[in-house]
Design a protein around this motif. Sequence first.
Motif, PDB file in Angstrom:
ATOM      1  N   ARG A  68       2.060  -5.174  -0.273  1.00  0.00           N
ATOM      2  CA  ARG A  68       1.791  -5.324   1.160  1.00  0.00           C
ATOM      3  C   ARG A  68       2.951  -6.069   1.843  1.00  0.00           C
TER       4      ARG A  68
ATOM      5  N   GLY B 124      -1.217   0.927  -0.631  1.00  0.00           N
ATOM      6  CA  GLY B 124       0.077   0.829   0.051  1.00  0.00           C
ATOM      7  C   GLY B 124       1.245   1.218  -0.850  1.00  0.00           C
TER       8      GLY B 124
ATOM      9  N   ARG C 200       8.796   5.043   1.513  1.00  0.00           N
ATOM     10  CA  ARG C 200       9.857   4.338   2.253  1.00  0.00           C
ATOM     11  C   ARG C 200      11.097   4.158   1.378  1.00  0.00           C
TER      12      ARG C 200
ATOM     13  N   ARG D   1       2.883   4.459   0.201  1.00  0.00           N
ATOM     14  CA  ARG D   1       3.720   4.282   1.395  1.00  0.00           C
ATOM     15  C   ARG D   1       5.045   3.607   1.015  1.00  0.00           C
ATOM     16  N   LEU D   2       4.933   2.607   0.124  1.00  0.00           N
ATOM     17  CA  LEU D   2       6.141   1.895  -0.307  1.00  0.00           C
ATOM     18  C   LEU D   2       7.124   2.854  -0.989  1.00  0.00           C
TER      19      LEU D   2
ATOM     20  N   ASN E  78       5.937  -3.819   2.288  1.00  0.00           N
ATOM     21  CA  ASN E  78       5.713  -2.886   3.404  1.00  0.00           C
ATOM     22  C   ASN E  78       5.878  -3.605   4.741  1.00  0.00           C
ATOM     23  N   ASP E  79       5.336  -4.843   4.818  1.00  0.00           N
ATOM     24  CA  ASP E  79       5.484  -5.615   6.070  1.00  0.00           C
ATOM     25  C   ASP E  79       6.959  -5.891   6.362  1.00  0.00           C
TER      26      ASP E  79
ATOM     27  N   ASP F 211      -0.620   8.984   5.580  1.00  0.00           N
ATOM     28  CA  ASP F 211      -0.562   7.522   5.643  1.00  0.00           C
ATOM     29  C   ASP F 211      -1.728   6.857   4.921  1.00  0.00           C
TER      30      ASP F 211
ATOM     31  N   PHE G 240       9.532  -4.154   5.376  1.00  0.00           N
ATOM     32  CA  PHE G 240      10.192  -2.926   5.821  1.00  0.00           C
ATOM     33  C   PHE G 240       9.930  -2.706   7.311  1.00  0.00           C
ATOM     34  N   GLU G 241       8.668  -2.914   7.709  1.00  0.00           N
ATOM     35  CA  GLU G 241       8.335  -2.696   9.124  1.00  0.00           C
ATOM     36  C   GLU G 241       9.122  -3.657  10.021  1.00  0.00           C
TER      37      GLU G 241
ATOM     38  N   ALA H  36      12.121  -3.939  -3.384  1.00  0.00           N
ATOM     39  CA  ALA H  36      10.931  -3.077  -3.296  1.00  0.00           C
ATOM     40  C   ALA H  36      10.824  -2.175  -4.514  1.00  0.00           C
TER      41      ALA H  36
END
Lengths: 186, 102
Positions: free
Chosen positions: A38, A103, A110, A106-107, A41-42, B100, A44-45, A84
């Motif tokens: 998490r 997540g 990315r 998603r990771l 991912n945060d 997603d 990266f954002e 990551a």
Amino acid sequence: MSLDARVVGIMAARRVDEARRAEKAAGRSRATLARAVRGMNDLFEGVAEGEASWRREVYQGDRAYDLDDDAAVVRLYREWAVAAADVARSAASHAGPNGPARGLKRLKRRLADVKRLIDDPAIRLIDFPSVGLKVDPAMLDVRPLSAFLAERPELAESTRAADEAVARGEVELTSLSEYLLARGTR
Amino acid sequence: MSGYRVLFSPDARTALDGLRRDELVFVLGHLQALALRPSAYSEPAGPTAFPGEGMSSKAVMPTSDGDAVYFVVNFRFSTDETALVVSSIHVFRPPVEDDDSD
């Protein structure tokens, strides 16, 4: 109950306790990895938001394009990708009974997205002619329009009709400034 | 803006109306560069695309997710050679992902 049976019972209870402790420890590890996923991912954002903000300023002319700024953002993505990738590997190999950490997919996506930033040392995030490059602007790779229209037959007719109307002088033209005023922007 | 004036046909205006704010800002930047140096950022579309002297310019806008939006700007020089008359603008966005939920 015989002595042997009692010993076997005690040993079995110990094994059960050890297994429960190991399961708890694995659960804590999985929770830690899930938090790490998490967090990555945060992070990266955060980097992506920073990039979007910088990009917006450059596009809007509020900031001159600078190769050093571009390289700094690329470096952030690279550093993120190194950390990551470790987290993604660990999280994938410690999947729990309910599957991998939330997540993780998603990771990984990315990571795949920023792979080009790692593979290409000379990459630039903004590479187009209208941003006031301090070096010679790169020429765009412009393909012949005929090739484009051949690939997009659904657009060919309307595109040609629009061009013919302009060529014949049959359309009402709007200047850029008029358009922007009508749209309510600069 | 110095260089050539930029004029839009109704089709080009409609295309601009459909752009997002960041796309519009990018295309305006590209049009500015095009108006200053048309020969650097465009080429004759050729007789098989447009009969006569239609021009075509392509631009690529990188996006934060590593993808890109592609633009094609078709135009002609005005008869008095002072303006670029944009006949159409095409925009191609990357496919939208819907995975997603993980």
